[in-house]
Design a protein around this motif. Sequence first.
Motif, PDB file in Angstrom:
ATOM      1  N   ALA A 201      69.832  48.662   7.567  1.00  0.00           N
ATOM      2  CA  ALA A 201      68.749  49.799   8.273  1.00  0.00           C
ATOM      3  C   ALA A 201      67.397  49.078   8.388  1.00  0.00           C
ATOM      4  O   ALA A 201      66.659  49.294   9.530  1.00  0.00           O
ATOM      5  N   LEU A 202      66.791  48.596   7.332  1.00  0.00           N
ATOM      6  CA  LEU A 202      65.342  47.989   7.347  1.00  0.00           C
ATOM      7  C   LEU A 202      65.379  46.822   8.444  1.00  0.00           C
ATOM      8  O   LEU A 202      64.391  46.892   9.217  1.00  0.00           O
ATOM      9  N   ALA A 203      66.230  45.915   8.295  1.00  0.00           N
ATOM     10  CA  ALA A 203      66.445  44.805   9.237  1.00  0.00           C
ATOM     11  C   ALA A 203      66.285  44.967  10.773  1.00  0.00           C
ATOM     12  O   ALA A 203      65.718  44.715  11.535  1.00  0.00           O
ATOM     13  N   ASN A 204      67.176  46.347  10.977  1.00  0.00           N
ATOM     14  CA  ASN A 204      67.460  46.644  12.385  1.00  0.00           C
ATOM     15  C   ASN A 204      65.968  47.291  12.733  1.00  0.00           C
ATOM     16  O   ASN A 204      65.636  47.093  13.959  1.00  0.00           O
ATOM     17  N   ALA A 205      65.283  47.907  12.009  1.00  0.00           N
ATOM     18  CA  ALA A 205      64.034  48.817  12.304  1.00  0.00           C
ATOM     19  C   ALA A 205      63.020  47.728  12.752  1.00  0.00           C
ATOM     20  O   ALA A 205      62.294  47.731  13.647  1.00  0.00           O
ATOM     21  N   VAL A 206      62.959  46.670  11.823  1.00  0.00           N
ATOM     22  CA  VAL A 206      61.855  45.678  12.011  1.00  0.00           C
ATOM     23  C   VAL A 206      62.044  44.974  13.271  1.00  0.00           C
ATOM     24  O   VAL A 206      61.217  44.512  13.959  1.00  0.00           O
ATOM     25  N   GLU A 207      63.399  44.717  13.496  1.00  0.00           N
ATOM     26  CA  GLU A 207      63.773  43.893  14.729  1.00  0.00           C
ATOM     27  C   GLU A 207      63.351  44.778  16.012  1.00  0.00           C
ATOM     28  O   GLU A 207      62.782  44.051  17.016  1.00  0.00           O
ATOM     29  N   VAL A 208      63.534  45.787  15.990  1.00  0.00           N
ATOM     30  CA  VAL A 208      63.316  46.809  17.245  1.00  0.00           C
ATOM     31  C   VAL A 208      61.873  47.418  17.479  1.00  0.00           C
ATOM     32  O   VAL A 208      61.305  47.955  18.313  1.00  0.00           O
ATOM     33  N   ALA A 209      61.209  47.218  16.091  1.00  0.00           N
ATOM     34  CA  ALA A 209      59.842  47.815  16.043  1.00  0.00           C
ATOM     35  C   ALA A 209      58.777  47.620  17.348  1.00  0.00           C
ATOM     36  O   ALA A 209      58.192  48.402  17.745  1.00  0.00           O
ATOM     37  N   PRO A 210      58.777  46.399  17.754  1.00  0.00           N
ATOM     38  CA  PRO A 210      57.923  46.103  18.883  1.00  0.00           C
ATOM     39  C   PRO A 210      58.240  46.831  20.075  1.00  0.00           C
ATOM     40  O   PRO A 210      57.334  46.860  21.192  1.00  0.00           O
ATOM     41  N   MET A 211      59.475  47.513  20.269  1.00  0.00           N
ATOM     42  CA  MET A 211      59.877  47.778  21.563  1.00  0.00           C
ATOM     43  C   MET A 211      60.116  49.630  21.506  1.00  0.00           C
ATOM     44  O   MET A 211      60.630  50.005  22.469  1.00  0.00           O
ATOM     45  N   VAL A 212      59.920  50.087  20.511  1.00  0.00           N
ATOM     46  CA  VAL A 212      60.139  51.535  20.327  1.00  0.00           C
ATOM     47  C   VAL A 212      58.824  52.029  19.976  1.00  0.00           C
ATOM     48  O   VAL A 212      57.854  51.647  19.389  1.00  0.00           O
ATOM     49  N   THR A 229      66.357  53.726   6.948  1.00  0.00           N
ATOM     50  CA  THR A 229      65.162  52.858   6.721  1.00  0.00           C
ATOM     51  C   THR A 229      64.164  53.540   5.727  1.00  0.00           C
ATOM     52  O   THR A 229      63.814  54.845   5.854  1.00  0.00           O
ATOM     53  N   ASP A 230      63.727  52.777   4.881  1.00  0.00           N
ATOM     54  CA  ASP A 230      62.822  53.199   3.667  1.00  0.00           C
ATOM     55  C   ASP A 230      61.379  53.169   4.428  1.00  0.00           C
ATOM     56  O   ASP A 230      60.703  52.336   4.822  1.00  0.00           O
ATOM     57  N   THR A 231      60.530  54.423   4.188  1.00  0.00           N
ATOM     58  CA  THR A 231      59.452  54.678   4.895  1.00  0.00           C
ATOM     59  C   THR A 231      58.459  53.528   4.322  1.00  0.00           C
ATOM     60  O   THR A 231      57.649  52.981   4.972  1.00  0.00           O
ATOM     61  N   ILE A 232      58.405  53.414   3.056  1.00  0.00           N
ATOM     62  CA  ILE A 232      57.378  52.247   2.262  1.00  0.00           C
ATOM     63  C   ILE A 232      57.609  50.987   2.744  1.00  0.00           C
ATOM     64  O   ILE A 232      56.644  50.212   3.060  1.00  0.00           O
ATOM     65  N   ALA A 233      58.894  50.473   2.721  1.00  0.00           N
ATOM     66  CA  ALA A 233      59.110  49.283   3.035  1.00  0.00           C
ATOM     67  C   ALA A 233      58.824  49.196   4.471  1.00  0.00           C
ATOM     68  O   ALA A 233      58.290  47.960   4.818  1.00  0.00           O
ATOM     69  N   MET A 234      59.162  50.003   5.327  1.00  0.00           N
ATOM     70  CA  MET A 234      58.968  49.767   6.707  1.00  0.00           C
ATOM     71  C   MET A 234      57.318  49.783   6.923  1.00  0.00           C
ATOM     72  O   MET A 234      56.940  48.791   7.714  1.00  0.00           O
ATOM     73  N   ARG A 235      56.674  50.496   6.320  1.00  0.00           N
ATOM     74  CA  ARG A 235      55.106  50.386   6.442  1.00  0.00           C
ATOM     75  C   ARG A 235      54.781  49.160   6.229  1.00  0.00           C
ATOM     76  O   ARG A 235      53.622  48.312   6.604  1.00  0.00           O
ATOM     77  N   ALA A 236      55.236  48.582   5.012  1.00  0.00           N
ATOM     78  CA  ALA A 236      54.673  47.327   4.405  1.00  0.00           C
ATOM     79  C   ALA A 236      55.187  45.950   5.397  1.00  0.00           C
ATOM     80  O   ALA A 236      54.537  45.231   5.543  1.00  0.00           O
ATOM     81  N   ASN A 237      56.259  46.211   5.978  1.00  0.00           N
ATOM     82  CA  ASN A 237      56.641  45.265   7.032  1.00  0.00           C
ATOM     83  C   ASN A 237      56.004  45.081   8.246  1.00  0.00           C
ATOM     84  O   ASN A 237      55.614  44.494   9.010  1.00  0.00           O
ATOM     85  N   LEU A 238      55.504  46.517   8.660  1.00  0.00           N
ATOM     86  CA  LEU A 238      54.501  46.498   9.763  1.00  0.00           C
ATOM     87  C   LEU A 238      53.126  46.043   9.437  1.00  0.00           C
ATOM     88  O   LEU A 238      52.644  45.198  10.364  1.00  0.00           O
ATOM     89  N   ASP A 239      52.808  46.200   8.383  1.00  0.00           N
ATOM     90  CA  ASP A 239      51.617  45.299   7.748  1.00  0.00           C
ATOM     91  C   ASP A 239      51.760  43.880   7.958  1.00  0.00           C
ATOM     92  O   ASP A 239      50.886  43.273   8.298  1.00  0.00           O
TER      93      ASP A 239
END
Length: 317
Positions: A201-212, A229-239
Motif C-alpha cells: 500500500a505505501l509503495a503504491n501510494a508513493v509511486e502515484v503521489a505525483p499524479m494524484v 496506507t499509513d498516514t504518518i509514513a505517507m507524510r514522511a515519504n512526501l517530506d
Amino acid sequence: MARLIDCTLREGAQAPNVVWRIDQSIAIARGLLEFGVDCIEAGHPSASNLEFDRTRALSQLRRDIPLLAHARAQIEDIRCVKAAGAEWVGIFAGVSEVSRNVKFRNRSLDEIIGLIETSIAFAKSIGLQVRFTLEDTSRTDWNLQGIAYRAAISKGADRICFSDTVGVLTPTEARLSLQRLKSTFSQTPIEVHFHNDRGLALANAVEVAPMVNWISTSVNGIGERCGITDTIAMRANLDFEQTRTLTADQVDLSRKLSDVVSALGRNTIEDRLPIVGRYAFTHCADLHIKAFEKDVNAYCWLKDFDGQNTHRNVAVL
C-alpha cells in the motif's frame, strides 16, 4: 501536491476489535488536526446510531478542513450524511463482475449505473460535495471503469477515487492505472485508496503521489484486514520526496497519535501483517462479511483461498 484524507475514524472502524466511542473519535480527530491532515473521513452515519452520533460530534469540532462521511449509492444513506453535518459524502459502488454478482445480487450494469447517477444527483441537490469511489477498481475492466466514472462525473461528482480494495496492485501496475485514469479524466481531481494485503500500500501510494490529488490513509495503517496506507509514513515519504514538509514537532505529534490510535483501537501493526497477521483475512464490516461469506473472492486476493480460517470478528479485550 497530493493531500491526505485520513480515514482512521472510518476505515479504522472496520478493523477487528475497534468500536470508536464519541470521546475517542474526538480525541483522535483533534490529534489529526494538530498533526496536519487535509480532510477527515468519518464513519458511515446510516449504519448505526453510534456512527451517526460520532459523525455529528466530529462535524461540530472547530476545524479548518472538510469532513467527509461514507454512504452507499442509496438516498437514505446520503440523507444521513447531510443530517450528521458532514460537508462531503463519499459514495461508493462497484461494477466489477464480482461486485455485480455478490454485492448487487446480479443486478445489471445499467441498474447499478442508474443507482450511481441518482445518488450523486441527489447528494448535489442537497448541497453536499461528492467523492465517488469505484469499489474494487483495480480488478474492474477498464471499459467498465470508464462507464462508471463518466456517469459519476456527469451528475456532478467533485472527485473520483481509484480503490485497490483487495490490495492486489504492484507499484508499476498502480502507476500505469493512474496514468491512464488521469489522462482520461484530466479535469477531475483523483483520489487513491490502497489496501495493504500484499504489503504494497505505501509503495503504491508513493509511486502515484505525483499524479494524484488525494491519498487515502489511516494512522498506523489501521483498517479492514491488513489495513491501508499509513498516514504518518505517507507524510514522511512526501517530506523525503520534498513535496511536503514534516517538522520535528510533527514527528513528536505523530508518535503520540500513533500510540493513542493503537491503544484505543486495541490494534498493533503486527496484527495486520500480510498473510501471517491474525487479522489478515478477518472482516468486520457487515457489507464485507456478507459478500465474503458468499464468495471469498469478493475481498481476497489469494487464489484458491477457502476462507475456513477467517472469522467475523476478533474479541480480544
